[in-house]
Design a protein around this motif. Structure first.
Motif, PDB file in Angstrom:
ATOM      1  N   UNK A 190       0.845  -1.189   0.000  1.00 50.08           N
ATOM      2  CA  UNK A 190       0.000   0.000   0.000  1.00 50.08           C
ATOM      3  C   UNK A 190       0.886   1.248   0.000  1.00 50.08           C
ATOM      4  N   UNK A 191       0.580   2.219  -0.824  1.00 47.84           N
ATOM      5  CA  UNK A 191       1.448   3.378  -0.995  1.00 47.84           C
ATOM      6  C   UNK A 191       1.476   4.264   0.250  1.00 47.84           C
ATOM      7  N   UNK A 192       2.596   4.957   0.423  1.00 47.62           N
ATOM      8  CA  UNK A 192       2.733   5.922   1.497  1.00 47.62           C
ATOM      9  C   UNK A 192       3.177   7.249   0.907  1.00 47.62           C
ATOM     10  N   UNK A 193       2.838   8.318   1.612  1.00 45.88           N
ATOM     11  CA  UNK A 193       3.237   9.661   1.207  1.00 45.88           C
ATOM     12  C   UNK A 193       4.210  10.205   2.238  1.00 45.88           C
ATOM     13  N   UNK A 194       5.316  10.751   1.758  1.00 46.83           N
ATOM     14  CA  UNK A 194       6.338  11.319   2.634  1.00 46.83           C
ATOM     15  C   UNK A 194       6.487  12.809   2.355  1.00 46.83           C
ATOM     16  N   UNK A 195       6.498  13.590   3.424  1.00 51.73           N
ATOM     17  CA  UNK A 195       6.747  15.022   3.331  1.00 51.73           C
ATOM     18  C   UNK A 195       8.069  15.314   4.047  1.00 51.73           C
ATOM     19  N   UNK A 196       8.996  15.962   3.347  1.00 50.21           N
ATOM     20  CA  UNK A 196      10.286  16.238   3.958  1.00 50.21           C
ATOM     21  C   UNK A 196      10.886  17.523   3.383  1.00 50.21           C
ATOM     22  N   UNK A 197      11.909  18.030   4.080  1.00 48.20           N
ATOM     23  CA  UNK A 197      12.598  19.252   3.677  1.00 48.20           C
ATOM     24  C   UNK A 197      14.071  18.949   3.446  1.00 48.20           C
ATOM     25  N   UNK A 198      14.661  19.642   2.472  1.00 50.31           N
ATOM     26  CA  UNK A 198      16.083  19.515   2.171  1.00 50.31           C
ATOM     27  C   UNK A 198      16.649  20.920   1.960  1.00 50.31           C
ATOM     28  N   UNK A 199      17.757  21.280   2.623  1.00 46.07           N
ATOM     29  CA  UNK A 199      18.366  22.588   2.362  1.00 46.07           C
ATOM     30  C   UNK A 199      18.694  22.762   0.882  1.00 46.07           C
ATOM     31  N   UNK A 256      10.787  21.996   0.045  1.00 44.60           N
ATOM     32  CA  UNK A 256       9.838  21.103   0.691  1.00 44.60           C
ATOM     33  C   UNK A 256       9.254  20.161  -0.367  1.00 44.60           C
ATOM     34  N   UNK A 257       9.390  18.855  -0.105  1.00 42.47           N
ATOM     35  CA  UNK A 257       8.940  17.833  -1.048  1.00 42.47           C
ATOM     36  C   UNK A 257       7.772  17.040  -0.465  1.00 42.47           C
ATOM     37  N   UNK A 258       6.897  16.600  -1.349  1.00 43.26           N
ATOM     38  CA  UNK A 258       5.857  15.633  -1.007  1.00 43.26           C
ATOM     39  C   UNK A 258       5.890  14.566  -2.097  1.00 43.26           C
ATOM     40  N   UNK A 259       6.223  13.336  -1.707  1.00 41.91           N
ATOM     41  CA  UNK A 259       6.391  12.245  -2.658  1.00 41.91           C
ATOM     42  C   UNK A 259       5.524  11.056  -2.267  1.00 41.91           C
ATOM     43  N   UNK A 260       5.061  10.335  -3.278  1.00 42.76           N
ATOM     44  CA  UNK A 260       4.325   9.085  -3.037  1.00 42.76           C
ATOM     45  C   UNK A 260       5.234   7.914  -3.410  1.00 42.76           C
ATOM     46  N   UNK A 314       6.135  12.435  -7.802  1.00 42.15           N
ATOM     47  CA  UNK A 314       6.265  13.791  -7.282  1.00 42.15           C
ATOM     48  C   UNK A 314       4.880  14.419  -7.142  1.00 42.15           C
ATOM     49  N   UNK A 315       4.471  14.688  -5.910  1.00 42.87           N
ATOM     50  CA  UNK A 315       3.189  15.340  -5.663  1.00 42.87           C
ATOM     51  C   UNK A 315       3.360  16.848  -5.571  1.00 42.87           C
ATOM     52  N   UNK A 316       4.447  17.288  -4.937  1.00 37.06           N
ATOM     53  CA  UNK A 316       4.758  18.719  -4.903  1.00 37.06           C
ATOM     54  C   UNK A 316       6.203  18.900  -4.473  1.00 37.06           C
ATOM     55  N   UNK A 317       6.791  20.013  -4.901  1.00 37.50           N
ATOM     56  CA  UNK A 317       8.141  20.387  -4.487  1.00 37.50           C
ATOM     57  C   UNK A 317       8.263  21.895  -4.661  1.00 37.50           C
ATOM     58  N   UNK A 318       8.483  22.581  -3.568  1.00 41.87           N
ATOM     59  CA  UNK A 318       8.547  24.044  -3.587  1.00 41.87           C
ATOM     60  C   UNK A 318       9.856  24.479  -2.945  1.00 41.87           C
TER      61      UNK A 318
END
Length: 218
Positions: free
Chosen positions: A1-10, A112-116, A101-105
């Motif tokens: 089952x898929x998971x979504x991860x939200x994380x930050x990278x400098x 800030x990334x949001x990936x599935x 890739x769901x979002x990356x700003x």
């Protein structure tokens, strides 16, 4: 089952972030990553920026062949980038682990990334991959795509959970301490610095997904 991860990278800790340098209140929104042969071509929106100076700065980077405007609006511009992407371990990792890739700003300081990911194990492999290449993921949240409240281990990755559990069992947080980070590192087979960073990220993730979440609910 898929998971979504939200994380930050400098912004300075991965190649694309260093290439897409912006100033002030300018933001960059990654629209998609297009695989073409062995290359990965990013399409991205630039908001609130002077187009000419942005293009000049980007094309001065040695890894960039050309950046081109695709669509122009009053407050934002869509660009595509022809670049040498083989040096960007973060983007390579996203592609290799087939993350969606769901979002990356991006801002001047942080992305800030949001990936599935296909499942939690694939996300754990991606997280371990980033550790191996010294890409500092500041993980905000990891959750089941269909059941957001059922995310495993309060968002901790398996390496973070392993390090935190070992530290508690060995008495690292006791007063006085009954072990050192070097002893933990030897048992985990990683460096002293990696243990310290893994514990720090684990604490931030636990607090963010328990105490801060509970405060917000109240």
């Amino acid at each position: 089952m898929s998971v979504i991860a939200e994380f930050r990278v400098p912004s300075t800790d991965f190649e694309l972030g260093r290439i897409l340098t912006v100033d002030g209140d300018t933001t960059i929104e990654l629209d998609r990553l297009v695989p073409i042969g062995d290359a990965t071509v990013p399409l991205f929106w630039v908001h609130n920026s002077t187009r000419d100076s942005f293009v000049e700065n980007v094309q001065n980077h040695p890894a960039v062949n050309k950046t081109s405007e695709v669509d122009v609006f009053e407050d934002r511009t869509l660009f595509t980038l022809d670049w040498q992407s083989t040096e960007d371990r973060l983007i390579q990792g996203i592609q290799e682990h087939e993350a969606q890739l769901l979002s990356a700003v991006g801002t001047p300081e942080i992305w800030e990334f949001e990936l599935r990911f296909a499942d939690y194990d694939v996300f754990t492999e991606f997280s371990t991959y980033c550790e191996e290449y010294d890409i500092p993921l500041d993980i905000n949240y990891v959750y089941n795509a269909t059941e957001p409240d059922a995310h495993p281990w309060y968002g901790l990755t398996d390496p973070q959970r392993e390090a935190m559990t070992l530290a508690v069992r060995r008495g690292y947080y006791d007063i006085p301490r009954r072990c050192t980070t070097k002893e933990l590192a030897d048992e985990l087979g990683i460096s002293d610095q990696a243990v310290t960073e893994r514990l720090r990220r684990a604490i931030v993730t636990l607090v963010s997904n328990t105490l801060i979440t509970a405060e917000s609910a109240e």
